[in-house]
Scaffold this active site. Structure first.
Site, PDB file in Angstrom:
ATOM      1  N   ASN A  68      74.574  -3.609 -15.609  1.00 42.93           N
ATOM      2  CA  ASN A  68      75.355  -2.450 -16.040  1.00 42.93           C
ATOM      3  C   ASN A  68      75.100  -2.078 -17.495  1.00 42.93           C
ATOM      4  OD1 ASN A  68      76.600  -1.764 -13.634  1.00 42.93           O
ATOM      5  ND2 ASN A  68      78.323  -3.153 -13.952  1.00 42.93           N
ATOM      6  N   ASP A  72      83.176  -5.464 -15.523  1.00 44.92           N
ATOM      7  CA  ASP A  72      82.037  -5.908 -14.713  1.00 44.92           C
ATOM      8  C   ASP A  72      80.781  -5.840 -15.577  1.00 44.92           C
ATOM      9  OD1 ASP A  72      80.735  -6.831 -12.438  1.00 44.92           O
ATOM     10  OD2 ASP A  72      80.370  -4.813 -11.670  1.00 44.92           O
ATOM     11  N   ASP A  95      78.807   2.390 -15.393  1.00 44.00           N
ATOM     12  CA  ASP A  95      79.620   1.888 -14.285  1.00 44.00           C
ATOM     13  C   ASP A  95      80.913   1.209 -14.742  1.00 44.00           C
ATOM     14  OD1 ASP A  95      80.553   1.300 -11.813  1.00 44.00           O
ATOM     15  OD2 ASP A  95      78.962  -0.111 -11.270  1.00 44.00           O
TER      16      ASP A  95
END
Length: 334
Positions: A208, A203, A225
């Site tokens: 992030n 992701d 994350d």
């Protein structure tokens, strides 16, 4: 569904502070929710110390084994001096904690801002980071975490939205036929491109990445994350750094790969998966919002979701993606 039925209804501020203090910290009462919806993440004030970041995992999303595998991957990367924000370990070497029905982890607070992706030098830095990440990711597979595939991201999403009556009746036929065409095309694309799945961040969007400006030549991104880390094609961690018109994306790709290939081989065939992966993300995102709609945080923060206008625009976006799937992929020019 009544809000009290939601698993996070038990995660009150007192519960959060009690969980942190059970690990030996003295909280000063300050608790600040951070921008996270899938999990609950808070900045917690600690007496006479720097604040901590506490992440409470969404119950029943990942198994304990899957969470531990996520954390182990981040520790493995940190051992190779890759710039990742890892969970803190207690005196027993434990990084995953439990309190009541919740698993949680604690992190050191790190500052930074999203990277400027229109700066090609920044993209070269990020490319080197991705190459180093994947050089570790290829060393062994995940044993417990899932992969990126058409079944879970597209087919399951399509079925969930229809089975649970999220699509307005007047748009159902349009959505159904379009989604079926997309799924057929996606299955064909992934069957045609033979790639070796590796461990990924999964992701890797700019939100992030914490960019810390250390000087003209010393810029330090930190990645956070790993909640969506999975097995999949390497290009999954690259395509979300691309934006704009085709010529802009082509230049961005070249900058990223110029750094990436210093540390890891990149298979050019995977470029054919950029638009299929984008399509999977779009379909999965709509179903993710639908699956979480009983969580009070979602109607509050996504008020535009599940309106007729939203679904009309979603269908239009998917039609554009069907056309994009027919276009030639980006190329490696150098």
């Amino acid at each position: 569904m009544d809000n009290t039925e939601h698993p996070y209804s038990a995660l009150t501020p007192d519960t959060v502070l009690d969980a942190i203090e059970a690990k030996g910290f003295r909280c000063d009462g300050r608790i600040f929710p951070l921008n996270s919806y899938e999990n609950r993440v808070y900045q917690i004030g600690i007496e006479d110390e720097q604040p901590l970041i506490a992440k409470f995992y969404r119950p029943n999303r990942w198994s304990e084994a899957q969470i531990r595998e996520e954390q182990a991957f981040s520790f493995e990367l940190a051992e190779q001096e890759w710039p990742v924000v890892t969970p803190s370990k207690d005196s027993n070497g434990e990084s995953l904690h439990s309190f009541g029905d919740f698993h949680f982890a604690l992190f050191e607070r790190k500052g930074g801002h999203a990277p400027e992706l229109d700066n090609l030098e920044n993209l070269k830095v990020l490319g080197r980071c991705m190459g180093r990440l994947h050089a570790v990711g290829i060393e062994k597979p995940f044993a417990h975490r899932p992969g990126i595939d058409v079944q879970s991201y597209a087919i399951d999403s399509y079925r969930f939205l229809l089975d649970n009556n999220f699509i307005p009746a007047e748009l159902e036929t349009a959505y159904r036929t379009l989604a079926e065409d997309l799924i057929e095309r996606l299955q064909q694309s992934f069957a045609e491109v033979k790639y070796e799945p590796i461990r990924l961040h999964g992701d890797c969007h700019p939100g992030n990445i914490l960019w810390r400006d250390m000087g003209d030549t010393d810029n330090a991104p930190h990645f956070v994350d790993f909640d969506d880390c999975r097995m999949g094609p390497a290009v999954q961690d690259i395509w979300m750094l691309l934006s704009g018109e085709r010529h802009q994306q082509q230049a961005q790709l070249e900058a990223i790969l110029s750094g990436y290939r210093q540390f890891c081989f990149f298979d050019a065939r995977e470029l054919r998966l950029i638009e299929p992966l984008r399509t999977l993300r779009l379909m999965n995102y709509a179903a993710w919002l639908a699956r979480r709609w009983n969580d009070p945080a979602f109607p509050q923060n996504f008020p535009w979701f599940n309106t007729e206008r939203y679904w009309s625009e979603h269908i239009l976006t998917l039609r554009e993606q069907l056309a994009a799937l027919q276009e030639p992929p980006l190329e490696i020019l150098n």
